[in-house]
Scaffold this active site. Sequence first.
Site, PDB file in Angstrom:
ATOM      1  N   LYS A 140      29.437  26.050  19.584  1.00  0.00           N
ATOM      2  CA  LYS A 140      29.407  24.660  19.321  1.00  0.00           C
ATOM      3  C   LYS A 140      30.662  24.019  19.287  1.00  0.00           C
ATOM      4  O   LYS A 140      31.791  24.846  18.568  1.00  0.00           O
ATOM      5  CB  LYS A 140      28.680  24.550  17.905  1.00  0.00           C
ATOM      6  N   SER A 155      22.089  18.926  14.709  1.00  0.00           N
ATOM      7  CA  SER A 155      23.169  18.660  15.573  1.00  0.00           C
ATOM      8  C   SER A 155      23.929  19.847  16.623  1.00  0.00           C
ATOM      9  O   SER A 155      24.114  19.615  17.649  1.00  0.00           O
ATOM     10  CB  SER A 155      24.452  18.401  14.764  1.00  0.00           C
ATOM     11  N   SER A 201      21.416  22.155  11.046  1.00  0.00           N
ATOM     12  CA  SER A 201      21.608  21.793  12.286  1.00  0.00           C
ATOM     13  C   SER A 201      21.644  23.039  13.326  1.00  0.00           C
ATOM     14  O   SER A 201      22.006  22.839  14.342  1.00  0.00           O
ATOM     15  CB  SER A 201      23.092  21.227  12.479  1.00  0.00           C
TER      16      SER A 201
HETATM   17  N1  GLN Z   1      20.864  15.905  10.318  1.00  0.00           N
HETATM   18  C1  GLN Z   1      21.665  16.072   9.269  1.00  0.00           C
HETATM   19  C2  GLN Z   1      22.831  15.171   9.275  1.00  0.00           C
HETATM   20  O1  GLN Z   1      22.714  14.094  10.218  1.00  0.00           O
HETATM   21  C3  GLN Z   1      22.039  17.868   9.186  1.00  0.00           C
HETATM   22  C4  GLN Z   1      23.188  18.049  10.075  1.00  0.00           C
HETATM   23  C5  GLN Z   1      23.715  19.119  10.078  1.00  0.00           C
HETATM   24  O2  GLN Z   1      23.172  20.244   9.690  1.00  0.00           O
HETATM   25  N2  GLN Z   1      25.079  19.147  10.478  1.00  0.00           N
HETATM   26  O3  GLN Z   1      23.547  15.168   8.268  1.00  0.00           O
END
Ligand code: GLN
Length: 489
Positions: free
Chosen positions: A83, A158, A182
């Site tokens: 990532k 994400s 994410s």
């Molecule tokens: N969807 C959640 C957010 O937008 C979690 C994102 C993540 O785990 N990086 O914060």
Amino acid sequence: MGHPSDLYTMTISAASAALEAGDISAVELTEAVLRRIDAVEPQIQAFLTVTADHARLQAQEADTRRSQHGRLSMLDGIPLAIKDVICTHGVRTTCGSRMLDTFVPPYDATVMVRLNQAGAVLVGKTNCDEFAMGSSTENSAFQITRNPWNTDCVPGGSSGGSAAVVAAGQALGSLGSDTGGSIRQPAALCGICGLKPTYGRVSRYGLVAFGSSLDQIGPMGRTVRDLALLLSVIAGHDPLDSTSAQQAVPDYVGSLTGDIRKLRIGVPQEYFVEGIDSGVEQVTREAIAVLRDLGAEIIDVSLPHTRYALPVYYIIAPAEASANLARYDGVRYGSRAAAETMWDEIEQTRGAYFGPEVRRRIMLGTYALSAGYYDAYYKRAQQVRTLFRRDFEQVFAKVDMLATPTSPTVAFPIGQRVDDPLAMYLSDIFTMTANLAGIPGLVLPCGFCDHLPVGLQLLGRPFDEATLLRTGDAYQQTTSWHTYQPTLS
Ligand code: GLN
């Protein structure tokens, strides 16, 4: 052994065995993956950077090493994707943001140091929501990644790029990061496996910070066994991360006995309430029934504070983000908008190079931390956070783990939730308490609903990833959901 052109479909453990037996070479394996990237990437758009030359070189080195002194580890010669929030020495690391469009880290994250020492091959850096803020990867400043099961749908986020590449055969495994879901949510939506380790299990050194008390790096792959292999390499104390734990790392692969008899698995009633798609609920319950058939005892439990997860997460995560992102001021590194005065320069840099979601989070976080509101919002959220931890402590006195859905729905159409932040935030309603409490969570494919994959989530006691992996692996020994692969033209 498959035809050489199918090598990209292999699991890490199968490829590792084939490499060791001399049936395939790391160069053949890497070339197969690179060809697959060429073939499907125009449709999937999961990579921000493909490091083909670097990968070829690493694969050659792996083959030379193997013929001369034997392999460095089970990951020696295995093509992986990372990532783009994880720093890679000499390889552009953007966090999906224009702010870091041209940032080339002068160092490796600790997880990269460990993967390199293990001989893994880096094929590229994967797309993600900007600074990991989002649930669909649509907040990337660069491109929209598509779900390999249905290219009109999002891959989740994400870590959507890291999930999509594994599902589409563009890497054998990957690393993602998980602040509120994410790793787990995109793993579920792309029909692969993902693990968020216990907070402190894996070093965050070199992971670009979003919510420092929530962030964890974790593995993504086609099987739970592959996650065990990856976790074995990246886990463990790191003097460079003061929040990394001084906990011994168990033999994760050795713990995959296939035996889960007498294990007590709790099913929290709060995770099967309004908002969950009935098809997702049914598939999840069927998966839990399989665990029962394998000899586990299924027990109904309650985590009464679950309903506060969303408001608490969306105070704490943006508060930490607003502090962490203060460093992007156009001076130290990253993009810069030139202006007359220093203050104009900072303002214009942030206005020009941060996307709307990142700006929204900074505003929310700054507000929650400001003098007049700190006690009412941030402090209160931290107090409720303790209640989640207690909910879990109480329930883990009675059961060894919890089984829940991962996300209320399967993958949703591109564009559906971008203009409705709350609908997007709800995608992670079942995953964010694990980050708030610091406990580990494993996701694995357990069926389909509307021709799209559904993921089962297992939540465990702090530092007990081994029991989660053993359970997930036992499930995969008797089911075949993890073997399905999307057909891409
Ligand atoms: N969807 C959640 C957010 O937008 C979690 C994102 C993540 O785990 N990086 O914060």
